[in-house]
Design a protein around this motif. Structure first.
Motif, short mmCIF file in Angstrom:
data_model
loop_
_atom_site.label_atom_id
_atom_site.label_comp_id
_atom_site.label_asym_id
_atom_site.label_seq_id
_atom_site.Cartn_x
_atom_site.Cartn_y
_atom_site.Cartn_z
N SER A 1 -9.13 11.35 -0.26
CA SER A 1 -10.58 11.91 -0.10
C SER A 1 -11.48 10.88 -0.88
O SER A 1 -11.68 10.78 -1.89
CB SER A 1 -10.83 13.30 -0.91
OG SER A 1 -11.94 13.70 -0.82
N GLY A 2 -12.37 10.30 -0.12
CA GLY A 2 -13.40 9.52 -0.50
C GLY A 2 -12.69 8.07 -0.62
O GLY A 2 -13.55 6.90 -1.19
N GLY A 3 -11.67 7.81 -0.05
CA GLY A 3 -10.99 6.57 -0.34
C GLY A 3 -11.40 5.47 0.65
O GLY A 3 -11.37 5.70 1.99
N LEU A 4 -12.17 4.46 0.28
CA LEU A 4 -13.06 3.65 1.26
C LEU A 4 -11.98 3.10 1.96
O LEU A 4 -12.14 2.87 3.55
CB LEU A 4 -13.65 2.66 0.54
CG LEU A 4 -14.81 1.75 1.08
CD1 LEU A 4 -15.90 2.83 1.76
CD2 LEU A 4 -15.44 0.63 0.34
N CYS A 5 -11.02 2.41 1.68
CA CYS A 5 -9.87 1.51 2.43
C CYS A 5 -9.05 2.74 3.25
O CYS A 5 -9.06 2.51 4.58
CB CYS A 5 -9.30 0.61 1.77
SG CYS A 5 -8.45 -0.65 2.77
N SER A 6 -8.68 3.60 2.90
CA SER A 6 -7.80 4.70 3.48
C SER A 6 -8.63 5.42 4.69
O SER A 6 -8.10 5.38 5.75
CB SER A 6 -7.36 5.49 2.70
OG SER A 6 -8.16 6.72 2.06
N GLY B 1 -17.78 -2.80 3.33
CA GLY B 1 -18.60 -2.39 2.29
C GLY B 1 -17.83 -2.62 0.78
O GLY B 1 -18.45 -2.15 -0.15
N SER B 2 -16.74 -3.40 0.60
CA SER B 2 -16.34 -3.68 -0.67
C SER B 2 -15.74 -5.17 -0.81
O SER B 2 -15.78 -5.87 0.01
CB SER B 2 -15.11 -2.72 -0.85
OG SER B 2 -14.70 -3.15 -2.13
N ASP B 3 -15.70 -5.57 -2.16
CA ASP B 3 -15.23 -6.93 -2.36
C ASP B 3 -14.14 -6.91 -2.84
O ASP B 3 -13.25 -8.01 -3.15
CB ASP B 3 -16.21 -7.48 -3.20
CG ASP B 3 -17.59 -7.91 -2.43
OD1 ASP B 3 -17.78 -8.31 -1.24
OD2 ASP B 3 -18.79 -7.97 -3.28
N VAL B 4 -13.51 -5.60 -3.12
CA VAL B 4 -12.20 -5.68 -3.86
C VAL B 4 -11.13 -5.13 -2.99
O VAL B 4 -11.21 -4.14 -2.08
CB VAL B 4 -12.14 -4.71 -5.12
CG1 VAL B 4 -10.92 -4.54 -5.74
CG2 VAL B 4 -13.44 -4.75 -6.06
N PRO B 5 -9.96 -5.90 -2.94
CA PRO B 5 -8.75 -5.38 -1.93
C PRO B 5 -8.35 -4.33 -2.32
O PRO B 5 -7.96 -4.07 -3.66
CB PRO B 5 -8.10 -6.91 -2.03
CG PRO B 5 -8.33 -7.61 -3.17
CD PRO B 5 -9.78 -7.05 -3.54
N ARG B 6 -7.52 -3.52 -1.25
CA ARG B 6 -6.46 -2.55 -1.69
C ARG B 6 -5.33 -3.33 -1.18
O ARG B 6 -5.43 -3.89 -0.21
CB ARG B 6 -6.81 -1.39 -0.87
CG ARG B 6 -7.98 -0.37 -1.72
CD ARG B 6 -9.25 -1.20 -1.85
NE ARG B 6 -10.24 -0.10 -2.40
CZ ARG B 6 -11.51 -0.29 -2.42
NH1 ARG B 6 -11.63 -1.59 -2.27
NH2 ARG B 6 -12.43 0.54 -2.71
N TYR B 7 -4.24 -2.83 -1.90
CA TYR B 7 -2.93 -3.38 -1.62
C TYR B 7 -1.83 -2.19 -0.92
O TYR B 7 -1.83 -1.10 -1.64
CB TYR B 7 -2.31 -3.93 -2.74
CG TYR B 7 -3.07 -5.29 -3.16
CD1 TYR B 7 -2.67 -6.40 -3.00
CD2 TYR B 7 -3.83 -5.11 -4.47
CE1 TYR B 7 -3.49 -7.55 -3.04
CE2 TYR B 7 -4.77 -6.24 -4.60
CZ TYR B 7 -4.35 -7.57 -4.21
OH TYR B 7 -5.12 -8.52 -4.40
N TYR B 8 -1.17 -2.49 0.07
CA TYR B 8 -0.40 -1.70 0.52
C TYR B 8 0.84 -2.38 0.71
O TYR B 8 1.06 -3.41 0.95
CB TYR B 8 -0.60 -1.07 1.98
CG TYR B 8 -1.99 -0.24 2.04
CD1 TYR B 8 -2.07 0.97 1.53
CD2 TYR B 8 -3.16 -0.80 2.15
CE1 TYR B 8 -3.24 1.81 1.59
CE2 TYR B 8 -4.47 -0.60 1.99
CZ TYR B 8 -4.55 1.07 1.80
OH TYR B 8 -5.43 1.63 1.79
N SER B 9 2.16 -1.61 0.50
CA SER B 9 3.45 -1.87 0.46
C SER B 9 3.83 -2.17 1.93
O SER B 9 3.62 -1.13 3.00
CB SER B 9 4.55 -1.01 -0.19
OG SER B 9 4.30 -1.10 -1.60
#
Length: 729
Positions: free
Chosen positions: A562-567, A536-544
Motif C-alpha cells: 500500500s503506497g509502494g511506489l515501485c510495487s 518519480g524516484s531516484d532510489v532503486p528497489r531491489y527484488y530477488s
C-alpha cells in the motif's frame, strides 16, 4: 597492510603473472618425465647397471641419472660424441637423448627472461614480490575471516571477493613455498648465500692400479643402489691409474677400478643438502606430486591478480572524491568512514555537502586514520559499516586500537550500515558507539542502524542529528546507479486477489534486436537482485530473482504494498511495457555446490528465488521446501512448477501451510511440527536457506533454534559454517 598488498599487486602484476605462468609450464616437465622415463625393475645396483651399459656401449664415458630416473649414457666412438637413453634393466640404448627445446626455452625465460644476470635479478625480485603478496594476503585473509580458527569458514562478499578468498586459501601455502625457495635460489645464484661450503669434492689420488676388474665385481659400486646415483664417470680406457668418479645424493667419491674400494668420499655439506632440498620443492624435479601442487599453486596467481584488480577498482570507483574536504587540524566536524566495498563513502559525501552548506568545516577520512586529537573539532561523526556478521570493515580495523590513545573530547554520533539478515546487525558500529561512550564522550543522538543502504533510514537519522545541532540537515542521498538494461514485460500472473494480498509474477525478456544492438539479457543468477528505479524516484528497489539469464528471461515476484511506489508501478505494468534495470550480485545467498540436502524456507513472495533454485537443481540434489501462504486456492505461488519438480526428482519434498484455512498456520509452526525431519537433515549436513519478510525470518530462526537444541546446534553456529543463509527484507 591492505594498501601495501594492493600497491605490490598492481605494481608487480605483469611480472608476477609472467613468473607464475612460466612456472606452471615448467611444473609439467617432471610430470612428462615421469610418464616417459623407463623405470628400473627390482633393486639394481650401480655396478650391475654400469656393467651392462659398458658391454652394450663400449665407448661409454659417463652415465647420468636424472631426478626422474632417466638414464643417459655419454659415449665417444671413433671421435664422435653422442648421448643415448638406456634401459636400466638391459643396459641397451633405446634412443638418442634429446632434451626438450621447449622446456629449455621456458626454463631460460623463467630464470632470467633471456637477459642473463640482469634477468636473474628480475626473477629474484619477482620471487620477493610473490612472497610479499602471499604474506600480506595471508594476514589480510586471517583478519577478514576473524582469526586463524575461522580461516576456512564460508567466505562472503561479491563474486570477485569470494573467488579471491577461495583462491588465496587454496594457493597461499604453495605460493609461500615457491616464492621463498625461488628467492633463496636467486640469492645462491648471486652468491649472496653459499650453495656449498669449502671443497666438497676434493680429489684423493688413486692407489696403484692392478688392472681393471669387471665392473659388476666392484664392491663399492655394488653396494650403491641405482636410485642413489646422480652421475658415474668411467676411467679413461687403458689408464690403470684412473678411477671411477661417482656422485650420489649423499656426496662424491672415487672407486678403484681394480680393487673396487672406495678411495675417498666427500659428503655433501649442509648448504648443499639444503640447496638440493629447496630445488626439489621449487621445481618438483623427480617428484611429480610436488610438481603438480606447485603448478596448481602457480595457476592461482593470474586469477588472484585479476580478481584482486577487480576488487581494487570496485573499491576505488565507489570511493568518491570529496570536494572541499577541510584539513583535520582546522575542522570543527570530523566524519570518519568505515567501509568494506566503498558504498559508505557515498553517504559520507552527502553528509559532508549538507554540513558544509550549514557553514561547518568538515573533514572526512577513514576510521583507520583516526588522529590522536583534533584541535578544533566539536563533534565526531562515525559512519561505520559492519562486514559480515559483526566484523570491522577494511577501513576501520585499526580504529578501536587507536581510540585507546584518543585525547580529544568531542561529542559524537555513530551511524551503522548493515544488513538485517545477519544476526549481529550493525554489530561493529554498535561496538564503536559503546567504545566512544566508554571514553566519556557525549552522545549527540541515539545509535541508529541503516538497513541495506536505505536512503530513508539515512535521511531520518540526519533529521535527528540536525535537530540536536540546531540546524536543518536534509540528507537526500542518491546513490550513483550502474548502467541499466531495458527489458520488456512478456508475461504476468496475478495471485492473492481473493485474500486481499495481490502478488504478481513478472517475466521479462530482452527487446527484439535492432540491427546489431539489443536482444540480450544481462548476466545474472538465481538469487541475485534486480534493481528497478520506479518513475518519480531516484532510489532503486531491489527484488530477488527467480531465474538465471540462461533461462532466457528475468523473473521476479512482487507483493503489492500500500503506497509502494515501485510495487504499484510493477503491478500496473501491462505486457509489452518496458523497464530499466541493473543487476546486483548476491553471492551470499546461493546454494553450495555439494550433494548434501538443501532445506529451503520461504513465505509469500519470498518463495521466488527458492523456486528458482529448485528449477535449476539439475543434479537432483535432495531439496526440501517449506512454504507458507494465506490460501492454497489463491496464493500458492509457483505451484505448478513445484509439482513438476516433485515428479521429476528436482524437489524431494514440498511442505506447505496456509494461515487462512482451517488447521493451517505459519511456516515457522510447520518447521516445529517437522522438527524430527529437520534434525535428521541437518545431521546429514543440510544447508538451510530462508527468504521472505523480516518478521518471518526471525520466527523461522527461533523455530530452528528450538528444533536443533537437542543436537547442541543453533542458527548462529550454522551461520558460522555457511550452512544457514538468509535473504530477509
Amino acid at each position: 597492510m591492505r594498501r601495501f598488498h594492493s600497491f605490490a599487486g598492481l605494481a608487480a602484476a605483469l611480472l608476477v603473472i609472467f613468473m607464475a605462468t612460466t612456472g606452471f609450464v615448467l611444473s609439467l616437465q617432471p610430470i612428462a618425465d615421469a610418464v616417459t622415463t623407463i623405470p628400473a625393475t627390482g633393486s639394481l645396483s650401480v655396478a650391475t647397471v654400469a656393467d651392462r651399459v659398458a658391454q652394450d656401449l663400449p665407448g661409454v664415458e659417463r652415465l647420468v641419472r636424472s631426478a626422474s630416473g632417466q638414464l643417459v649414457a655419454y659415449t665417444l666412438d671413433d671421435g664422435v660424441r653422442s648421448a643415448v637413453v638406456v634401459d636400466p634393466d638391459s643396459g641397451a640404448a633405446v634412443g638418442a637423448y634429446a632434451p626438450s627445446a621447449f622446456f629449455s626455452f621456458i626454463t631460460d625465460l623463467h630464470r632470467s627472461f633471456l637477459l642473463g644476470s640482469f634477468g636473474h635479478g628480475m626473477a629474484g625480485l619477482a620471487a620477493l614480490a610473490i612472497l610479499a603478496l602471499a604474506v600480506s594476503g595471508m594476514l589480510l585473509l586471517v583478519a577478514k575471516m576473524g582469526g586463524w580458527r575461522k580461516l576456512f569458514a564460508s567466505s562472503r562478499g561479491t563474486g570477485s571477493q569470494r573467488l579471491h578468498t577461495d583462491l588465496a586459501r587454496i594457493g597461499v601455502v604453495v605460493l609461500l613455498l615457491t616464492s621463498l625457495t625461488g628467492a633463496y635460489m636467486s640469492a645462491v645464484n648471486f652468491e649472496l648465500l653459499p650453495e656449498s661450503a669449502g671443497e666438497m669434492f676434493s680429489f684423493a689420488p688413486a692407489s696403484a692400479g692392478e688392472g681393471a676388474a669387471p665392473i659388476a665385481s666392484l664392491d663399492a659400486l655394488a653396494a650403491l643402489p641405482l636410485s642413489d646415483l646422480r652421475e658415474l664417470s668411467f676411467p679413461a680406457v687403458g689408464d690403470a691409474s684412473d678411477v671411477f668418479t661417482v656422485t650420489t645424493s649423499a656426496g662424491q667419491g672415487y672407486v678403484d677400478q681394480g680393487t673396487g674400494a672406495m678411495l675417498a668420499f666427500t659428503p655433501n655439506s649442509v648448504w648443499q643438502q639444503a640447496y638440493e632440498f629447496i630445488y626439489l620443492l621449487h621445481t618438483g624435479q623427480g617428484a611429480p606430486v610436488i610438481a603438480l601442487l606447485v603448478g596448481l599453486g602457480a595457476l592461482t596467481v593470474p586469477l588472484l591478480a585479476v580478481t584482486g584488480t577487480i576488487i581494487w577498482w570496485t573499491r576505488r570507483r565507489s570511493t568518491p572524491h570529496i570536494a572541499g574536504n577541510a584539513p583535520w587540524r582546522a575542522a570543527d566536524t570530523i566524519v570518519l568512514v568505515g567501509s568494506e566495498a566503498g558504498s559508505s563513502w557515498g553517504f559520507a559525501a552527502t553528509l559532508h555537502a549538507a554540513l558544509t552548506q550549514q557553514g561547518q568545516r568538515v573533514h572526512v577520512a577513514a576510521m583507520n586514520d583516526l588522529r590522536g586529537s583534533y584541535p578544533q573539532a566539536a563533534r565526531l561523526i562515525v559512519l561505520a559499516a559492519t562486514y559480515g556478521d559483526g566484523a570491522a570493515p577494511a577501513s576501520a580495523r585499526q580504529f578501536l586500537a587507536k581510540l585507546e590513545r584518543f585525547a580529544s573530547t568531542p561529542s559524537f554520533s555513530v551511524l551503522g550500515f548493515g544488513d538485517q539478515s545477519f544476526a549481529h546487525f550493525c554489530g561493529f558500529a554498535a561496538e564503536v558507539d559503546a567504545a566512544l561512550a566508554a571514553k566519556g564522550l557525549r552522545r549527540l543522538v541515539p545509535f541508529t542502524g541503516v538497513d541495506r543502504q536505505s536512503a530513508g533510514d539515512f535521511a531520518a537519522w540526519g533529521s535527528l542529528l540536525g535537530q540536536q545541532l540546531g540546524m536543518s540537515l536534509v540528507l537526500s542521498h542518491v546513490p550513483k546507479l550502474p548502467p541499466t538494461s531495458r527489458l520488456v514485460l512478456a508475461e504476468r500472473t496475478l495471485y492473492g486477489m481473493e485474500v486481499q494480498a495481490p502478488v504478481v509474477v513478472l517475466k521479462f525478456k530482452a527487446p527484439k534486436p535492432n540491427g546489431f544492438l539489443g536482444g540480450r539479457l544481462p548476466r545474472f543468477n538465481v538469487g541475485d537482485l534486480v534493481g528497478i528505479v520506479p518513475p518519480g524516484s531516484d532510489v532503486p528497489r531491489y527484488y530477488s530473482l527467480a531465474s538465471a539469464s540462461s533461462d532466457g528471461m528475468l523473473e521476479i515476484c512482487v507483493r503489492k504494498q500500500s503506497g509502494g511506489l515501485c510495487s504499484e508501478f510493477l503491478h500496473s505494468l501491462p505486457p509489452g511495457g518496458e523497464i530499466d534495470i541493473f543487476i546486483r550480485s548476491n553471492p551470499d545467498f546461493r546454494p553450495d555446490g555439494g550433494r548434501r540436502p538443501l532445506i529451503l524456507i520461504g513465505a509469500g513472495a519470498g518463495v521466488a528465488p527458492l523456486a528458482g533454485f529448485v528449477r535449476h537443481n539439475r543434479n537432483r540434489r535432495p531439496v526440501h521446501l517449506f512454504f507458507g501462504g494465506r490460501d492454497p486456492a489463491s496464493d500458492f505461488l509457483h505451484r505448478d512448477d513445484l509439482e513438476v519438480a516433485l515428479d521429476d526428482g528436482r524437489l524431494a519434498s514440498l511442505n506447505a501451510t496456509f494461515s487462512r484455512v482451517l488447521g493451517g498456520g505459519y511456516v515457522q509452526s510447520l518447521l516445529t511440527d517437522e522438527a524430527e525431519t529437520l534434525r535428521r537433515l541437518v545431521g546429514q549436513g543440510a544447508q538451510i536457506m530462508v527468504c521472505g519478510g523480516r518478521d518471518m525470518a526471525d520466527g523461522v530462526r527461533a523455530a530452528i533454534d528450538t528444533c536443533l537444541a537437542p543436537l547442541g546446534l543453533s542458527v548462529d553456529a550454522l551461520k558460522q559454517k555457511g550452512m544457514y543463509l538468509e535473504d530477509a527484507y
